[in-house]
Design a protein around this motif. Structure first.
Motif, PDB file in Angstrom:
ATOM      1  N   THR A  74       0.887  -1.346   0.123  1.00  0.00           N
ATOM      2  CA  THR A  74       0.091   0.116  -0.197  1.00  0.00           C
ATOM      3  C   THR A  74       0.894   1.193   0.064  1.00  0.00           C
ATOM      4  O   THR A  74       1.617   1.324   0.934  1.00  0.00           O
ATOM      5  CB  THR A  74      -1.004   0.063   1.123  1.00  0.00           C
ATOM      6  OG1 THR A  74      -1.646  -1.133   1.190  1.00  0.00           O
ATOM      7  CG2 THR A  74      -1.799   1.229   1.097  1.00  0.00           C
ATOM      8  N   THR A  75       0.848   2.005  -0.920  1.00  0.00           N
ATOM      9  CA  THR A  75       1.738   3.147  -1.176  1.00  0.00           C
ATOM     10  C   THR A  75       1.216   4.333  -0.184  1.00  0.00           C
ATOM     11  O   THR A  75       0.367   4.255   0.586  1.00  0.00           O
ATOM     12  CB  THR A  75       1.399   3.661  -2.557  1.00  0.00           C
ATOM     13  OG1 THR A  75       0.220   4.304  -2.733  1.00  0.00           O
ATOM     14  CG2 THR A  75       1.726   2.673  -3.690  1.00  0.00           C
ATOM     15  N   ARG A  79      -2.669   3.727  -2.312  1.00  0.00           N
ATOM     16  CA  ARG A  79      -3.048   3.160  -3.374  1.00  0.00           C
ATOM     17  C   ARG A  79      -2.497   1.431  -3.149  1.00  0.00           C
ATOM     18  O   ARG A  79      -1.284   1.269  -2.519  1.00  0.00           O
ATOM     19  CB  ARG A  79      -2.627   3.403  -4.688  1.00  0.00           C
ATOM     20  CG  ARG A  79      -3.380   4.550  -5.025  1.00  0.00           C
ATOM     21  CD  ARG A  79      -2.410   5.143  -6.368  1.00  0.00           C
ATOM     22  NE  ARG A  79      -1.133   5.439  -6.243  1.00  0.00           N
ATOM     23  CZ  ARG A  79      -0.082   4.768  -6.749  1.00  0.00           C
ATOM     24  NH1 ARG A  79      -0.312   3.674  -7.552  1.00  0.00           N
ATOM     25  NH2 ARG A  79       1.216   5.187  -6.648  1.00  0.00           N
ATOM     26  N   LYS A  80      -3.172   0.326  -3.394  1.00  0.00           N
ATOM     27  CA  LYS A  80      -2.878  -0.901  -3.153  1.00  0.00           C
ATOM     28  C   LYS A  80      -2.246  -1.261  -4.823  1.00  0.00           C
ATOM     29  O   LYS A  80      -2.935  -1.051  -5.902  1.00  0.00           O
ATOM     30  CB  LYS A  80      -4.036  -2.011  -2.796  1.00  0.00           C
ATOM     31  CG  LYS A  80      -4.449  -1.461  -1.552  1.00  0.00           C
ATOM     32  CD  LYS A  80      -5.269  -2.656  -1.161  1.00  0.00           C
ATOM     33  CE  LYS A  80      -5.757  -2.437   0.328  1.00  0.00           C
ATOM     34  NZ  LYS A  80      -4.802  -2.231   1.293  1.00  0.00           N
ATOM     35  N   VAL A  81      -0.956  -1.772  -4.552  1.00  0.00           N
ATOM     36  CA  VAL A  81      -0.290  -2.217  -5.905  1.00  0.00           C
ATOM     37  C   VAL A  81       0.376  -3.364  -5.837  1.00  0.00           C
ATOM     38  O   VAL A  81       0.780  -3.839  -4.568  1.00  0.00           O
ATOM     39  CB  VAL A  81       0.771  -0.769  -6.262  1.00  0.00           C
ATOM     40  CG1 VAL A  81       0.085   0.355  -6.334  1.00  0.00           C
ATOM     41  CG2 VAL A  81       1.677  -0.836  -5.454  1.00  0.00           C
ATOM     42  N   GLU A  82       1.119  -4.126  -6.767  1.00  0.00           N
ATOM     43  CA  GLU A  82       1.923  -4.966  -6.719  1.00  0.00           C
ATOM     44  C   GLU A  82       3.096  -4.502  -7.351  1.00  0.00           C
ATOM     45  O   GLU A  82       3.143  -3.793  -8.420  1.00  0.00           O
ATOM     46  CB  GLU A  82       1.477  -6.186  -7.664  1.00  0.00           C
ATOM     47  CG  GLU A  82       0.223  -7.016  -6.900  1.00  0.00           C
ATOM     48  CD  GLU A  82       0.266  -8.352  -7.738  1.00  0.00           C
ATOM     49  OE1 GLU A  82       0.613  -8.410  -8.796  1.00  0.00           O
ATOM     50  OE2 GLU A  82      -0.389  -9.350  -6.783  1.00  0.00           O
ATOM     51  N   SER A  83       4.346  -4.713  -6.853  1.00  0.00           N
ATOM     52  CA  SER A  83       5.634  -4.085  -7.204  1.00  0.00           C
ATOM     53  C   SER A  83       6.478  -5.278  -7.678  1.00  0.00           C
ATOM     54  O   SER A  83       6.604  -6.303  -6.886  1.00  0.00           O
ATOM     55  CB  SER A  83       5.949  -3.117  -6.102  1.00  0.00           C
ATOM     56  OG  SER A  83       5.084  -2.035  -5.956  1.00  0.00           O
ATOM     57  N   THR A  97       2.201  -1.598 -10.228  1.00  0.00           N
ATOM     58  CA  THR A  97       1.026  -1.632 -11.023  1.00  0.00           C
ATOM     59  C   THR A  97      -0.231  -1.760 -10.116  1.00  0.00           C
ATOM     60  O   THR A  97      -0.363  -2.646  -9.308  1.00  0.00           O
ATOM     61  CB  THR A  97       0.944  -2.796 -12.015  1.00  0.00           C
ATOM     62  OG1 THR A  97       2.190  -2.734 -12.854  1.00  0.00           O
ATOM     63  CG2 THR A  97      -0.256  -2.969 -12.892  1.00  0.00           C
ATOM     64  N   ASP A  98      -1.355  -0.810 -10.318  1.00  0.00           N
ATOM     65  CA  ASP A  98      -2.421  -0.959  -9.410  1.00  0.00           C
ATOM     66  C   ASP A  98      -3.517  -1.875 -10.000  1.00  0.00           C
ATOM     67  O   ASP A  98      -3.247  -2.359 -11.117  1.00  0.00           O
ATOM     68  CB  ASP A  98      -2.730   0.508  -8.948  1.00  0.00           C
ATOM     69  CG  ASP A  98      -3.579   1.268 -10.191  1.00  0.00           C
ATOM     70  OD1 ASP A  98      -3.938   0.611 -11.400  1.00  0.00           O
ATOM     71  OD2 ASP A  98      -3.604   2.512 -10.171  1.00  0.00           O
ATOM     72  N   LYS A  99      -4.726  -1.881  -9.300  1.00  0.00           N
ATOM     73  CA  LYS A  99      -5.596  -2.955  -9.771  1.00  0.00           C
ATOM     74  C   LYS A  99      -6.514  -2.519 -11.101  1.00  0.00           C
ATOM     75  O   LYS A  99      -6.693  -3.336 -11.722  1.00  0.00           O
ATOM     76  CB  LYS A  99      -6.491  -2.890  -8.641  1.00  0.00           C
ATOM     77  CG  LYS A  99      -7.517  -1.627  -8.590  1.00  0.00           C
ATOM     78  CD  LYS A  99      -8.536  -1.645  -7.412  1.00  0.00           C
ATOM     79  CE  LYS A  99      -9.257  -0.301  -6.950  1.00  0.00           C
ATOM     80  NZ  LYS A  99      -9.884  -0.233  -6.131  1.00  0.00           N
ATOM     81  N   ASN A 100      -6.055  -1.327 -11.572  1.00  0.00           N
ATOM     82  CA  ASN A 100      -6.571  -0.621 -12.799  1.00  0.00           C
ATOM     83  C   ASN A 100      -5.655  -0.769 -13.895  1.00  0.00           C
ATOM     84  O   ASN A 100      -5.828  -0.557 -15.116  1.00  0.00           O
ATOM     85  CB  ASN A 100      -7.160   0.745 -12.512  1.00  0.00           C
ATOM     86  CG  ASN A 100      -8.141   1.043 -11.495  1.00  0.00           C
ATOM     87  OD1 ASN A 100      -9.107   0.362 -11.558  1.00  0.00           O
ATOM     88  ND2 ASN A 100      -8.147   1.907 -10.813  1.00  0.00           N
ATOM     89  N   GLY A 101      -4.236  -1.357 -13.732  1.00  0.00           N
ATOM     90  CA  GLY A 101      -3.365  -1.581 -14.688  1.00  0.00           C
ATOM     91  C   GLY A 101      -2.549  -0.349 -14.936  1.00  0.00           C
ATOM     92  O   GLY A 101      -1.589  -0.162 -15.628  1.00  0.00           O
ATOM     93  N   LEU A 102      -2.508   0.711 -13.940  1.00  0.00           N
ATOM     94  CA  LEU A 102      -1.749   1.744 -14.065  1.00  0.00           C
ATOM     95  C   LEU A 102      -0.467   1.566 -13.448  1.00  0.00           C
ATOM     96  O   LEU A 102      -0.335   1.084 -12.438  1.00  0.00           O
ATOM     97  CB  LEU A 102      -2.289   3.135 -13.240  1.00  0.00           C
ATOM     98  CG  LEU A 102      -1.631   4.489 -13.339  1.00  0.00           C
ATOM     99  CD1 LEU A 102      -1.406   4.813 -14.712  1.00  0.00           C
ATOM    100  CD2 LEU A 102      -2.258   5.432 -12.424  1.00  0.00           C
TER     101      LEU A 102
END
Length: 134
Positions: A74-75, A79-83, A97-102
């Motif tokens: 969690t940034t 934001r929740k992301v996979e890094s 990358t976040d859940k929306n693909g950003l």
């Protein structure tokens, strides 16, 4: 990786507000982010594991990783992301990358003067920051 290990204090940033806007961060949080002077602590935990702690005064986050392995985090801006972290030549690369693909890419290098230069890119918008070792 050894050059990155330590505590780094914020010196300056450039184009940070447009970068945060491109991330989709709301205006009040962008304003607050521009007022903070974050400290970054990069640690070697052993066995190929490292951590990056970002203390932005109002919020502190830590991500623990091994190179090339996906980690959830969690940034600072919630934001929740996979890094994935990689070390490419002398550059520490952090791709999230976040859940929306950003996707956001953060590149860290150490200058010959011992300054950590940080380049952050999202949606074609680039911001930079400088940190000095404490």
């Amino acid at each position: 990786m050894e050059a990155f290990i330590g505590t780094w204090t914020f010196v300056e940033s450039d184009n940070f507000e447009p970068y945060l806007k491109a991330l989709g961060i709301a205006a009040p949080l962008r304003k607050l982010a521009n007022l903070t002077t974050p400290t970054v602590i990069i640690s070697d935990l052993g066995n190929g594991e490292y951590s990056v702690k970002t203390d932005a005064v109002v919020r502190s986050v830590v991500v623990t990783f091994k190179f090339g392995e996906k980690v959830g985090e969690t940034t600072v801006d919630f934001r929740k992301v996979e890094s994935v972290f990689t070390l490419e030549d002398d550059t520490l690369v952090w791709t999230s990358t976040d859940k929306n693909g950003l996707t956001t890419v953060v590149r860290r290098t150490i200058s010959s003067e011992g300054i950590m230069l940080v380049e952050m890119e999202v949606r074609g918008i680039t911001a930079t920051a400088k940190f000095k070792k404490s």
